[in-house]
Design a protein around this motif. Structure first.
Motif, mmCIF file in Angstrom:
data_model
loop_
_atom_site.group_PDB
_atom_site.id
_atom_site.type_symbol
_atom_site.label_atom_id
_atom_site.label_comp_id
_atom_site.label_asym_id
_atom_site.label_seq_id
_atom_site.Cartn_x
_atom_site.Cartn_y
_atom_site.Cartn_z
ATOM 1 N N UNK A 131 0.854 -1.188 0.000
ATOM 2 C CA UNK A 131 0.000 0.000 0.000
ATOM 3 C C UNK A 131 0.894 1.244 0.000
ATOM 4 N N UNK A 132 1.323 1.684 -1.185
ATOM 5 C CA UNK A 132 2.248 2.821 -1.227
ATOM 6 C C UNK A 132 1.567 4.135 -0.877
ATOM 7 N N UNK A 133 2.338 5.029 -0.316
ATOM 8 C CA UNK A 133 1.879 6.361 0.047
ATOM 9 C C UNK A 133 2.149 7.303 -1.119
ATOM 10 N N UNK A 134 1.219 8.200 -1.389
ATOM 11 C CA UNK A 134 1.402 9.220 -2.421
ATOM 12 C C UNK A 134 1.014 10.562 -1.813
ATOM 13 N N UNK A 135 1.996 11.280 -1.321
ATOM 14 C CA UNK A 135 1.733 12.590 -0.703
ATOM 15 C C UNK A 135 1.403 13.615 -1.778
ATOM 16 N N UNK A 136 0.516 14.542 -1.434
ATOM 17 C CA UNK A 136 0.162 15.637 -2.344
ATOM 18 C C UNK A 136 1.046 16.857 -2.089
ATOM 19 N N UNK A 137 1.287 17.177 -0.828
ATOM 20 C CA UNK A 137 2.055 18.357 -0.450
ATOM 21 C C UNK A 137 3.453 17.915 -0.016
ATOM 22 N N UNK A 138 4.429 18.071 -0.911
ATOM 23 C CA UNK A 138 5.790 17.609 -0.643
ATOM 24 C C UNK A 138 6.712 18.815 -0.525
ATOM 25 N N UNK A 139 7.310 18.975 0.646
ATOM 26 C CA UNK A 139 8.240 20.076 0.881
ATOM 27 C C UNK A 139 9.663 19.693 0.475
#
Length: 132
Positions: A27-35
């Motif tokens: 279950x991979x994570x896909x962040x929207x807000x990446x700093x």
């Protein structure tokens, strides 16, 4: 008959152990807000899968720490330097190595182990950013 029964039970137990050791990684994570983007390296199969529109998972830790997770880098330059310093070793496994950006944040989704940083959870490969 008794042997077959024990063999089936042993197989089921081993399958359960393997499943519990890898199930979170699927279950991979896909962040929207990446700093702070996170980068990794991958062989030519990554680029061919991306061009076909397929999702590629770069795995985080599995088997209770026996596999620490995929290599993680803070910048594309750092990943390129790693590839250049380890080119002969990488060529033993596959060809066409390149740098890829992942769907995670370096500060939140990596951990240090020894000299390297690794993913602490599975992430998707977003795009290729360069090759040496």
């Amino acid at each position: 008959m008794k042997f077959a029964k024990y063999l089936i039970i042993l197989t089921a137990v081993l399958a359960a152990i393997v499943w519990f050791g890898v199930m979170d990684s699927f279950s991979p994570l896909a962040r929207e807000d990446i700093t702070h983007p996170v980068f990794t390296i991958g062989d030519a199969s990554y680029q061919s899968a991306l061009s076909e529109g397929k999702n590629i998972i770069k795995f985080g830790p599995m088997f209770w720490g026996l596999y620490p997770g995929g290599l993680a880098f803070k910048s594309a330059r750092e990943a390129t330097a790693f590839m250049q310093n380890n080119q002969s070793e990488l060529d033993k496994f596959a060809s066409g190595w390149a740098v890829y950006e992942l769907t995670g944040d370096f500060e939140m989704d990596t951990h240090s182990s020894g000299q390297h940083r690794y993913l602490n959870q599975s992430l998707l490969v977003r795009r290729r950013v360069g090759q040496p």
